[in-house]
Design an enzyme around this catalytic site. Structure first.
Site, PDB file in Angstrom:
ATOM      1  N   SER A 135       0.873  -1.167   0.000  1.00  0.00           N
ATOM      2  CA  SER A 135       0.000   0.000   0.000  1.00  0.00           C
ATOM      3  C   SER A 135       0.915   1.223   0.000  1.00  0.00           C
ATOM      4  O   SER A 135       1.712   1.398   0.923  1.00  0.00           O
ATOM      5  CB  SER A 135      -0.868  -0.028   1.264  1.00  0.00           C
ATOM      6  OG  SER A 135      -1.617   1.164   1.369  1.00  0.00           O
ATOM      7  N   LYS A 161      -1.123  -1.164  -4.448  1.00  0.00           N
ATOM      8  CA  LYS A 161      -2.282  -0.339  -4.082  1.00  0.00           C
ATOM      9  C   LYS A 161      -1.780   1.082  -3.907  1.00  0.00           C
ATOM     10  O   LYS A 161      -0.774   1.311  -3.236  1.00  0.00           O
ATOM     11  CB  LYS A 161      -2.875  -0.878  -2.784  1.00  0.00           C
ATOM     12  CG  LYS A 161      -3.742   0.090  -1.996  1.00  0.00           C
ATOM     13  CD  LYS A 161      -4.515  -0.682  -0.938  1.00  0.00           C
ATOM     14  CE  LYS A 161      -4.650   0.092   0.357  1.00  0.00           C
ATOM     15  NZ  LYS A 161      -5.318  -0.740   1.402  1.00  0.00           N
ATOM     16  N   LYS A 163      -2.988   5.039  -2.749  1.00  0.00           N
ATOM     17  CA  LYS A 163      -4.031   5.792  -2.068  1.00  0.00           C
ATOM     18  C   LYS A 163      -4.502   6.886  -3.019  1.00  0.00           C
ATOM     19  O   LYS A 163      -3.684   7.513  -3.701  1.00  0.00           O
ATOM     20  CB  LYS A 163      -3.469   6.415  -0.790  1.00  0.00           C
ATOM     21  CG  LYS A 163      -3.117   5.384   0.264  1.00  0.00           C
ATOM     22  CD  LYS A 163      -4.371   4.742   0.847  1.00  0.00           C
ATOM     23  CE  LYS A 163      -4.055   3.877   2.051  1.00  0.00           C
ATOM     24  NZ  LYS A 163      -5.262   3.321   2.658  1.00  0.00           N
ATOM     25  N   ASP A 188      -7.204   2.982  -3.222  1.00  0.00           N
ATOM     26  CA  ASP A 188      -7.919   3.014  -1.935  1.00  0.00           C
ATOM     27  C   ASP A 188      -8.220   4.466  -1.579  1.00  0.00           C
ATOM     28  O   ASP A 188      -7.308   5.271  -1.391  1.00  0.00           O
ATOM     29  CB  ASP A 188      -7.048   2.361  -0.849  1.00  0.00           C
ATOM     30  CG  ASP A 188      -7.765   2.249   0.504  1.00  0.00           C
ATOM     31  OD1 ASP A 188      -8.930   2.680   0.611  1.00  0.00           O
ATOM     32  OD2 ASP A 188      -7.140   1.723   1.449  1.00  0.00           O
ATOM     33  N   GLU A 213     -11.113   0.551  -3.440  1.00  0.00           N
ATOM     34  CA  GLU A 213     -11.354   0.209  -2.036  1.00  0.00           C
ATOM     35  C   GLU A 213     -12.018   1.383  -1.320  1.00  0.00           C
ATOM     36  O   GLU A 213     -11.520   2.511  -1.379  1.00  0.00           O
ATOM     37  CB  GLU A 213     -10.003  -0.149  -1.375  1.00  0.00           C
ATOM     38  CG  GLU A 213     -10.112  -0.563   0.083  1.00  0.00           C
ATOM     39  CD  GLU A 213      -8.748  -0.957   0.673  1.00  0.00           C
ATOM     40  OE1 GLU A 213      -7.772  -1.119  -0.088  1.00  0.00           O
ATOM     41  OE2 GLU A 213      -8.658  -1.076   1.909  1.00  0.00           O
ATOM     42  N   ASP A 238     -13.750  -1.835   2.965  1.00  0.00           N
ATOM     43  CA  ASP A 238     -12.819  -1.919   4.089  1.00  0.00           C
ATOM     44  C   ASP A 238     -13.571  -1.374   5.313  1.00  0.00           C
ATOM     45  O   ASP A 238     -14.211  -2.129   6.066  1.00  0.00           O
ATOM     46  CB  ASP A 238     -11.548  -1.106   3.759  1.00  0.00           C
ATOM     47  CG  ASP A 238     -10.572  -0.952   4.916  1.00  0.00           C
ATOM     48  OD1 ASP A 238     -10.890  -1.333   6.052  1.00  0.00           O
ATOM     49  OD2 ASP A 238      -9.458  -0.408   4.700  1.00  0.00           O
ATOM     50  N   LYS A 262      -9.686  -6.963   8.034  1.00  0.00           N
ATOM     51  CA  LYS A 262      -8.683  -6.516   8.992  1.00  0.00           C
ATOM     52  C   LYS A 262      -9.053  -7.071  10.360  1.00  0.00           C
ATOM     53  O   LYS A 262     -10.185  -6.913  10.820  1.00  0.00           O
ATOM     54  CB  LYS A 262      -8.621  -4.987   9.063  1.00  0.00           C
ATOM     55  CG  LYS A 262      -7.967  -4.353   7.847  1.00  0.00           C
ATOM     56  CD  LYS A 262      -7.884  -2.851   7.976  1.00  0.00           C
ATOM     57  CE  LYS A 262      -7.280  -2.252   6.728  1.00  0.00           C
ATOM     58  NZ  LYS A 262      -7.473  -0.787   6.674  1.00  0.00           N
ATOM     59  N   GLY A 290      -3.928  -4.066   6.074  1.00  0.00           N
ATOM     60  CA  GLY A 290      -2.881  -3.740   7.050  1.00  0.00           C
ATOM     61  C   GLY A 290      -3.192  -2.436   7.761  1.00  0.00           C
ATOM     62  O   GLY A 290      -3.985  -1.629   7.271  1.00  0.00           O
TER      63      GLY A 290
END
Ligand code: OSB
Ligand code: MG
Length: 369
Positions: A135, A161, A163, A188, A213, A238, A262, A290
């Site tokens: 990420s 991934k 952001k 995400d 996400e 998520d 998670k 994570g």
């Protein structure tokens, strides 16, 4: 298992690089470690709450409070058959899943050690090696992001991934896809958008993105179901999923086609298993998310990722991406093929570097019978 002693320790750990998401920047982690002992063995768990109430309502401080004043007093001196009985100590406590998971996961480690098993086997896992992704936080420039992606792809990571947030989205995805036509790429948003942004998602829909996400509100399912009707790219939830019941409802209304699991967000290994099973029964693949964990939380993530329906690479990556020195030995390592192998030692299968933990510790509290 007789719960003889529980210790809470708060550690301060500096991340190697600041981590930026749509909700803020993290540089220093406040990690709450839980140690639980019976007469013979010791188990470890980690509270994955953030420093501020931005990813969710929980913080390291609220978790400390809920554990100290409610959960631990109910647990200390009690005899339980299995970590599955943890629910007894949290009866009536609404929310605070990350606080609950801190002790719940420590009890699973303790149970695995008492039974002479690695945790992943006790959880029912079958994957000897798990697929790893990374990420990557929001970067100062697109060139810096491209350089980071290049480093991670060369290190072997199987999925990237990035952001995203308003103003760091369509053009970024376009340029990443142009520079890396073949990588498994996902975005995400950490709830940074609303249904007013459908056109923007339609634009990003063109770049063969593996999933978006949590694009919308952190408690929403209804609008996500609406957005999913307008785009081809699968939505992955998520923040909105706290339990197997949430997963069932989200799947039922078409709010997502993938779920990020998670450990902290769902309250521990027992609920991870339940979410995993609901998703499996509906043909929804899952992956392990994570929370910038220390080696203890990371070891739990490695173990749970061994369950069969963890079909996609998770945000479980090497210790050295986060820390100068991790608090577990050996550090969590990723192979050149982008995998972490399960270890065969007992419990979480990584040992705690007690000297380092004591150096990083800023407060502690012991409960014993
Ligand atoms: O949304 O997945 C997230 C980190 C902190 C809070 C939320 C998230 C994240 C990450 C980092 O994406 C995953 C990791 O490398 O631990
Ligand atoms: Mg996320």
């Amino acid at each position: 298992m007789f719960i003889k002693r529980i210790e809470m320790r708060e550690l301060r750990m500096q991340l190697l690089h600041p981590f930026e998401t749509s909700f803020g920047v993290t540089q220093e982690r406040r990690i709450v470690l839980i140690t639980v002992s019976d007469r013979t063995h010791t188990g470890y768990g980690e509270v994955t709450a953030g420093e501020g109430p931005y990813y969710s309502h929980e913080t390291s401080e609220t978790a400390w409070h809920v554990l100290r004043d409610f959960i631990i007093p109910a647990a200390i001196g009690q005899e339980i058959e299995s970590a599955r009985d943890f629910a007894r100590f949290a009866r009536g406590i609404r929310g605070h899943n990350m606080a609950k998971a801190g002790l719940e996961t420590a009890l699973w480690d303790l149970e695995a050690k008492s039974k002479g098993l690695p945790l992943w086997k006790l959880l029912g896992g079958t994957r000897e090696a798990i697929d790893c992704g990374v990420s990557i936080g929001i970067q100062p420039t697109i060139d810096k992001l491209l350089a980071k992606i290049d480093t991670e792809v060369k290190a072997g990571y199987r999925r990237i991934k990035i952001k995203i947030k308003p103003g760091w989205d369509v053009e970024v995805i376009r340029q990443v896809r142009e520079a890396f036509p073949k990588i498994l790429l996902m975005g995400d948003a950490n709830s940074a958008y609303t249904l007013a942004d459908i056109d923007l998602f339609k634009k990003m829909d063109r770049y063969n993105v593996m999933m978006f996400e949590q694009p919308l509100h952190y408690e929403d399912m209804i609008d996500h179901a609406e957005l999913q009707k307008h785009i081809e790219t699968p939505i992955c939830l998520d923040e909105s999923i706290h339990s197997a019941e949430d997963a069932r409802k989200a799947i039922k209304i078409g709010a997502c086609r993938i779920i990020n699991i998670k450990l902290g967000r769902v309250g521990g290994h027992k609920e991870v298993r339940a979410v995993h099973d609901v998703c499996r029964d509906h043909g929804i693949p899952v992956w392990c998310g994570g929370m910038l964990e220390s080696g203890v939380g990371r070891a739990h993530n490695v173990a749970l990722s061994s369950l069969e329906n963890f079909k996609l690479p998770g945000d479980v990556s090497a210790s050295k991406r986060y820390w100068v020195e991790d608090i577990v030995a050996p550090p969590v390592e990723v192979s050149a093929e982008g995998q972490i192998s399960q270890r065969h030692e007992l419990g979480i299968a990584y040992s705690l570097k007690e000297d380092l933990v004591e150096k990083l510790k800023v407060r502690s509290q012991v409960f014993s019978t």
